[in-house]
Design an enzyme around this catalytic site. Structure first.
Site, PDB file in Angstrom:
ATOM      1  N   TYR A 148       0.846  -1.207   0.000  1.00  0.00           N
ATOM      2  CA  TYR A 148       0.000   0.000   0.000  1.00  0.00           C
ATOM      3  C   TYR A 148       0.883   1.260   0.000  1.00  0.00           C
ATOM      4  O   TYR A 148       0.637   2.205  -0.764  1.00  0.00           O
ATOM      5  CB  TYR A 148      -0.926  -0.030   1.218  1.00  0.00           C
ATOM      6  CG  TYR A 148      -1.941   1.091   1.277  1.00  0.00           C
ATOM      7  CD1 TYR A 148      -3.121   1.035   0.529  1.00  0.00           C
ATOM      8  CD2 TYR A 148      -1.746   2.204   2.087  1.00  0.00           C
ATOM      9  CE1 TYR A 148      -4.070   2.063   0.594  1.00  0.00           C
ATOM     10  CE2 TYR A 148      -2.680   3.228   2.151  1.00  0.00           C
ATOM     11  CZ  TYR A 148      -3.846   3.158   1.409  1.00  0.00           C
ATOM     12  OH  TYR A 148      -4.778   4.167   1.476  1.00  0.00           O
TER      13      TYR A 148
ATOM     14  N   LYS B  48       1.021   4.095  -2.969  1.00  0.00           N
ATOM     15  CA  LYS B  48       0.658   5.509  -2.761  1.00  0.00           C
ATOM     16  C   LYS B  48       1.852   6.447  -3.002  1.00  0.00           C
ATOM     17  O   LYS B  48       1.665   7.562  -3.484  1.00  0.00           O
ATOM     18  CB  LYS B  48       0.068   5.694  -1.360  1.00  0.00           C
ATOM     19  CG  LYS B  48      -1.267   4.953  -1.151  1.00  0.00           C
ATOM     20  CD  LYS B  48      -2.364   5.463  -2.088  1.00  0.00           C
ATOM     21  CE  LYS B  48      -3.749   4.925  -1.721  1.00  0.00           C
ATOM     22  NZ  LYS B  48      -4.817   5.463  -2.570  1.00  0.00           N
TER      23      LYS B  48
HETATM   24  N1  NAD Z   1     -10.064   5.993   4.846  1.00  0.00           N
HETATM   25  C1  NAD Z   1      -8.846   6.426   5.064  1.00  0.00           C
HETATM   26  O1  NAD Z   1      -8.419   6.611   6.232  1.00  0.00           O
HETATM   27  C2  NAD Z   1      -7.909   6.733   3.922  1.00  0.00           C
HETATM   28  C3  NAD Z   1      -6.685   7.314   4.227  1.00  0.00           C
HETATM   29  C4  NAD Z   1      -5.813   7.621   3.197  1.00  0.00           C
HETATM   30  C5  NAD Z   1      -6.149   7.363   1.889  1.00  0.00           C
HETATM   31  N2  NAD Z   1      -7.351   6.770   1.616  1.00  0.00           N
HETATM   32  C6  NAD Z   1      -7.647   6.538   0.196  1.00  0.00           C
HETATM   33  O2  NAD Z   1      -8.879   7.170  -0.132  1.00  0.00           O
HETATM   34  C7  NAD Z   1      -9.512   6.482  -1.202  1.00  0.00           C
HETATM   35  C8  NAD Z   1     -10.949   6.168  -0.819  1.00  0.00           C
HETATM   36  O3  NAD Z   1     -10.931   5.358   0.335  1.00  0.00           O
HETATM   37  P1  NAD Z   1     -12.183   5.148   1.311  1.00  0.00           P
HETATM   38  O4  NAD Z   1     -11.670   5.267   2.686  1.00  0.00           O
HETATM   39  O5  NAD Z   1     -13.344   5.976   0.882  1.00  0.00           O
HETATM   40  O6  NAD Z   1     -12.414   3.592   1.058  1.00  0.00           O
HETATM   41  P2  NAD Z   1     -13.693   2.720   0.669  1.00  0.00           P
HETATM   42  O7  NAD Z   1     -13.239   1.321   0.875  1.00  0.00           O
HETATM   43  O8  NAD Z   1     -14.897   3.227   1.374  1.00  0.00           O
HETATM   44  O9  NAD Z   1     -13.851   3.022  -0.889  1.00  0.00           O
HETATM   45  C9  NAD Z   1     -13.003   2.468  -1.860  1.00  0.00           C
HETATM   46  C10 NAD Z   1     -13.666   2.650  -3.205  1.00  0.00           C
HETATM   47  O10 NAD Z   1     -12.795   2.152  -4.225  1.00  0.00           O
HETATM   48  C11 NAD Z   1     -13.566   1.340  -5.110  1.00  0.00           C
HETATM   49  N3  NAD Z   1     -12.722   0.339  -5.763  1.00  0.00           N
HETATM   50  C12 NAD Z   1     -11.959  -0.627  -5.188  1.00  0.00           C
HETATM   51  N4  NAD Z   1     -11.358  -1.361  -6.133  1.00  0.00           N
HETATM   52  C13 NAD Z   1     -11.732  -0.855  -7.331  1.00  0.00           C
HETATM   53  C14 NAD Z   1     -11.450  -1.199  -8.683  1.00  0.00           C
HETATM   54  N5  NAD Z   1     -10.627  -2.205  -9.014  1.00  0.00           N
HETATM   55  N6  NAD Z   1     -12.045  -0.460  -9.658  1.00  0.00           N
HETATM   56  C15 NAD Z   1     -12.879   0.547  -9.355  1.00  0.00           C
HETATM   57  N7  NAD Z   1     -13.175   0.926  -8.101  1.00  0.00           N
HETATM   58  C16 NAD Z   1     -12.616   0.217  -7.105  1.00  0.00           C
HETATM   59  C17 NAD Z   1     -14.636   0.710  -4.246  1.00  0.00           C
HETATM   60  O11 NAD Z   1     -15.697   0.223  -5.047  1.00  0.00           O
HETATM   61  C18 NAD Z   1     -14.991   1.891  -3.350  1.00  0.00           C
HETATM   62  O12 NAD Z   1     -15.925   2.722  -4.020  1.00  0.00           O
HETATM   63  C19 NAD Z   1      -8.648   5.243  -1.462  1.00  0.00           C
HETATM   64  O13 NAD Z   1      -7.760   5.498  -2.539  1.00  0.00           O
HETATM   65  C20 NAD Z   1      -7.850   5.092  -0.175  1.00  0.00           C
HETATM   66  O14 NAD Z   1      -6.634   4.406  -0.380  1.00  0.00           O
HETATM   67  C21 NAD Z   1      -8.242   6.470   2.598  1.00  0.00           C
END
Ligand code: NAD
Length: 261
Positions: free
Chosen positions: A156, A160
């Site tokens: 991961y 990133k």
């Molecule tokens: N939640 C956190 O604390 C956090 C922190 C840093 C970064 N992020 C990043 O933010 C973004 C959103 O995360 P979130 O927390 O809303 O997570 P989440 O799990 O709620 O959402 C992830 C989304 O990605 C989609 N997805 C996964 N695989 C896919 C694929 N192969 N093709 C198309 N869509 C796909 C899912 O359908 C979902 O809509 C991600 O990139 C995550 O890495 C999240």
């Protein structure tokens, strides 16, 4: 809310919930037509909710790791709304495992969705924006793990950090075309992904009950709370706006002060 994106179209991947759904809501509230996608069916429910609230919206279930499905998403945006002005590469996945237990397929999947997926969507977005000739905004969702790798997630962290590299390289390539490319680094944001993180890291780091690890990590956030999708959307909306016309190639934290570099 000010309708600063009236007449513009924003594509947001990973918008079936969490951060992506909050971004879609924010862009719609600010007047954009939104085209949202995700790999799971929740995206159609998010679209139905936005439509019911009066937004111009289209949705597609697709996989950001497949070039033909990415093309189909951008085709949908052009077919429904004529153009692509803003593209937010937000789809992402995580798994958490000790090095001896991490499988090759875990590595490949995380790199494919988080890094190749961002590349494919940026490639398609730039092609569409060039055709239109009026510039555009690309915003890539990285992570605090693009600043510093956390334990048990080397794939991961690599994925990133890769997003930041893509962002800087493309920003230089398209800078003269009024297309900006920036990355955002959310910290601890209260979504389904974090619920998984709390359980999976909690198991490996000690005998944590649900919510306990998150509560412990939140204590290290200077602002003293986890973030929300709305916190992240505020930054994304700014980066997509005219106010951010002279900002490109940047990576910006949105984390309550968790990481200050
Ligand atoms: N939640 C956190 O604390 C956090 C922190 C840093 C970064 N992020 C990043 O933010 C973004 C959103 O995360 P979130 O927390 O809303 O997570 P989440 O799990 O709620 O959402 C992830 C989304 O990605 C989609 N997805 C996964 N695989 C896919 C694929 N192969 N093709 C198309 N869509 C796909 C899912 O359908 C979902 O809509 C991600 O990139 C995550 O890495 C999240």
């Amino acid at each position: 809310m000010q309708k600063r994106f009236e007449g513009k179209t924003a594509i947001i991947t990973g918008a079936s919930g969490g951060i992506g759904a909050a971004m879609a809501k924010r862009f719609a509230a600010e007047g954009a037509a939104v085209v949202i996608s995700a790999i799971d069916p929740g995206v159609d429910e998010v679209a139905a909710g936005l439509k019911a609230a009066g937004a111009k919206v289209a949705s597609m279930r697709m996989d950001v790791t497949k070039k033909d499905e990415v093309e189909a998403l951008y085709d949908l945006a052009e077919k429904e709304f004529g153009r692509v002005d803003i593209s937010v590469q937000n789809a992402g996945v995580i798994t958490i495992a000790k090095i001896e237990a991490m499988t090759e397929s875990e590595w490949d999947k995380v790199m494919a969705v988080n890094t190749k997926g961002v590349f494919l969507c940026c490639q398609e977005a730039i092609a569409r924006m060039r055709k239109h000739g009026q510039g555009g905004r690309l915003i890539n969702t990285a992570s605090g793990q693009a600043r510093q790798g956390f334990i048990y997630t080397p794939h991961y962290a690599a994925s990133k950090f890769g997003v930041v590299g893509i962002t800087q390289s493309l920003a230089k390539e398209v800078a003269k075309e009024k297309i900006t490319v920036n990355a955002i680094c959310p910290g601890i944001i209260d979504t389904d992904m974090w619920t998984y993180n709390d359980t999976a890291w909690g198991k490996l780091l000690g005998d944590y009950k649900p919510g306990e690890l998150m509560a412990e990590w939140v204590k290290n956030i200077p602002m003293g709370r986890a973030g929300s999708g709305e916190d992240v959307s505020g930054l994304v909306s700014f980066l997509a706006s005219d106010d951010a016309a002279y900002i490109t190639g940047q990576t910006i934290n949105v984390d309550g002060g968790l990481i200050m570099s």
